[in-house]
Scaffold this motif. Sequence first.
Motif, PDB file in Angstrom:
ATOM      1  N   ASP A 136       0.822  -1.203   0.000  1.00 33.33           N
ATOM      2  CA  ASP A 136       0.000   0.000   0.000  1.00 33.33           C
ATOM      3  C   ASP A 136       0.864   1.265   0.000  1.00 33.33           C
ATOM      4  O   ASP A 136       0.603   2.200  -0.754  1.00 33.33           O
ATOM      5  CB  ASP A 136      -0.928   0.000   1.221  1.00 33.33           C
ATOM      6  CG  ASP A 136      -1.738   1.277   1.316  1.00 33.33           C
ATOM      7  OD1 ASP A 136      -2.681   1.430   0.517  1.00 33.33           O
ATOM      8  OD2 ASP A 136      -1.406   2.124   2.163  1.00 33.33           O
ATOM      9  N   ASN A 137       1.909   1.291   0.834  1.00 28.91           N
ATOM     10  CA  ASN A 137       2.759   2.478   0.908  1.00 28.91           C
ATOM     11  C   ASN A 137       3.565   2.704  -0.359  1.00 28.91           C
ATOM     12  O   ASN A 137       3.896   3.840  -0.686  1.00 28.91           O
ATOM     13  CB  ASN A 137       3.686   2.417   2.125  1.00 28.91           C
ATOM     14  CG  ASN A 137       3.011   2.932   3.358  1.00 28.91           C
ATOM     15  OD1 ASN A 137       2.930   4.120   3.567  1.00 28.91           O
ATOM     16  ND2 ASN A 137       2.482   2.035   4.153  1.00 28.91           N
ATOM     17  N   LYS A 139       2.480   1.643  -3.514  1.00 29.78           N
ATOM     18  CA  LYS A 139       1.548   1.910  -4.604  1.00 29.78           C
ATOM     19  C   LYS A 139       0.768   3.210  -4.447  1.00 29.78           C
ATOM     20  O   LYS A 139       0.401   3.832  -5.434  1.00 29.78           O
ATOM     21  CB  LYS A 139       0.552   0.750  -4.732  1.00 29.78           C
ATOM     22  CG  LYS A 139       1.172  -0.531  -5.242  1.00 29.78           C
ATOM     23  CD  LYS A 139       0.176  -1.656  -5.241  1.00 29.78           C
ATOM     24  CE  LYS A 139      -0.649  -1.601  -6.494  1.00 29.78           C
ATOM     25  NZ  LYS A 139      -1.531  -2.770  -6.638  1.00 29.78           N
ATOM     26  N   GLU A 140       0.502   3.607  -3.232  1.00 31.75           N
ATOM     27  CA  GLU A 140      -0.324   4.785  -2.975  1.00 31.75           C
ATOM     28  C   GLU A 140       0.539   5.937  -2.474  1.00 31.75           C
ATOM     29  O   GLU A 140       1.629   5.741  -1.968  1.00 31.75           O
ATOM     30  CB  GLU A 140      -1.405   4.455  -1.936  1.00 31.75           C
ATOM     31  CG  GLU A 140      -2.316   3.322  -2.331  1.00 31.75           C
ATOM     32  CD  GLU A 140      -3.165   3.606  -3.561  1.00 31.75           C
ATOM     33  OE1 GLU A 140      -3.497   4.794  -3.795  1.00 31.75           O
ATOM     34  OE2 GLU A 140      -3.483   2.654  -4.291  1.00 31.75           O
ATOM     35  N   SER A 141       0.014   7.110  -2.567  1.00 30.19           N
ATOM     36  CA  SER A 141       0.717   8.289  -2.079  1.00 30.19           C
ATOM     37  C   SER A 141       0.555   8.394  -0.565  1.00 30.19           C
ATOM     38  O   SER A 141      -0.558   8.398  -0.051  1.00 30.19           O
ATOM     39  CB  SER A 141       0.141   9.537  -2.754  1.00 30.19           C
ATOM     40  OG  SER A 141       0.776  10.690  -2.276  1.00 30.19           O
ATOM     41  N   THR A 142       1.664   8.426   0.143  1.00 27.99           N
ATOM     42  CA  THR A 142       1.668   8.576   1.592  1.00 27.99           C
ATOM     43  C   THR A 142       2.299   9.917   1.923  1.00 27.99           C
ATOM     44  O   THR A 142       3.391  10.224   1.448  1.00 27.99           O
ATOM     45  CB  THR A 142       2.468   7.438   2.266  1.00 27.99           C
ATOM     46  OG1 THR A 142       1.867   6.194   1.923  1.00 27.99           O
ATOM     47  CG2 THR A 142       2.502   7.600   3.771  1.00 27.99           C
TER      48      THR A 142
END
Length: 149
Positions: A136-137, A139-142
């Motif tokens: 998730d971290n 692939k996605e913007s954190t």
Amino acid sequence: METTNKQIRVVIEGQSESETKINLRAGKFNLIIDEPAAMGGSDEGPTPVQVLLMSLAGCLSITGHAVAQQRGMKLKDLKIKIDGTMNPCAFMGVSFEERPGFQMINVNVEADFEGATQEEKDAWLEETEKRCPVTDNIKESTHITLTSK
């Protein structure tokens, strides 16, 4: 790690030992991150990007085992190979045409289940990917906040 009612706080601390080497602490564990000699390091530990991919493999493994157990699947063996492709030019300050991170990460998962159909294996892998915090971290913007003291 600190746990509250709905959050887990993960804290690491590090002390730079040279231009390329840092000694990190996470709870009672230590890790040295370094660069190979060809990049000016002393090759005393994996590079930061290797640690990122190692974190991804570790998280997928732990998540995959949890998902299998929750689904009542018997996971006999799990092997993960990750191959990342990046252009180091931005990191090195040579060119900024491409981003400094990985442009592509390929994950090959070999999971040996006892008596599972291909459909069950595919559903397991899809749920594992969705539930993996490191995936998730990546692939996605954190949101990251850098501060200086």
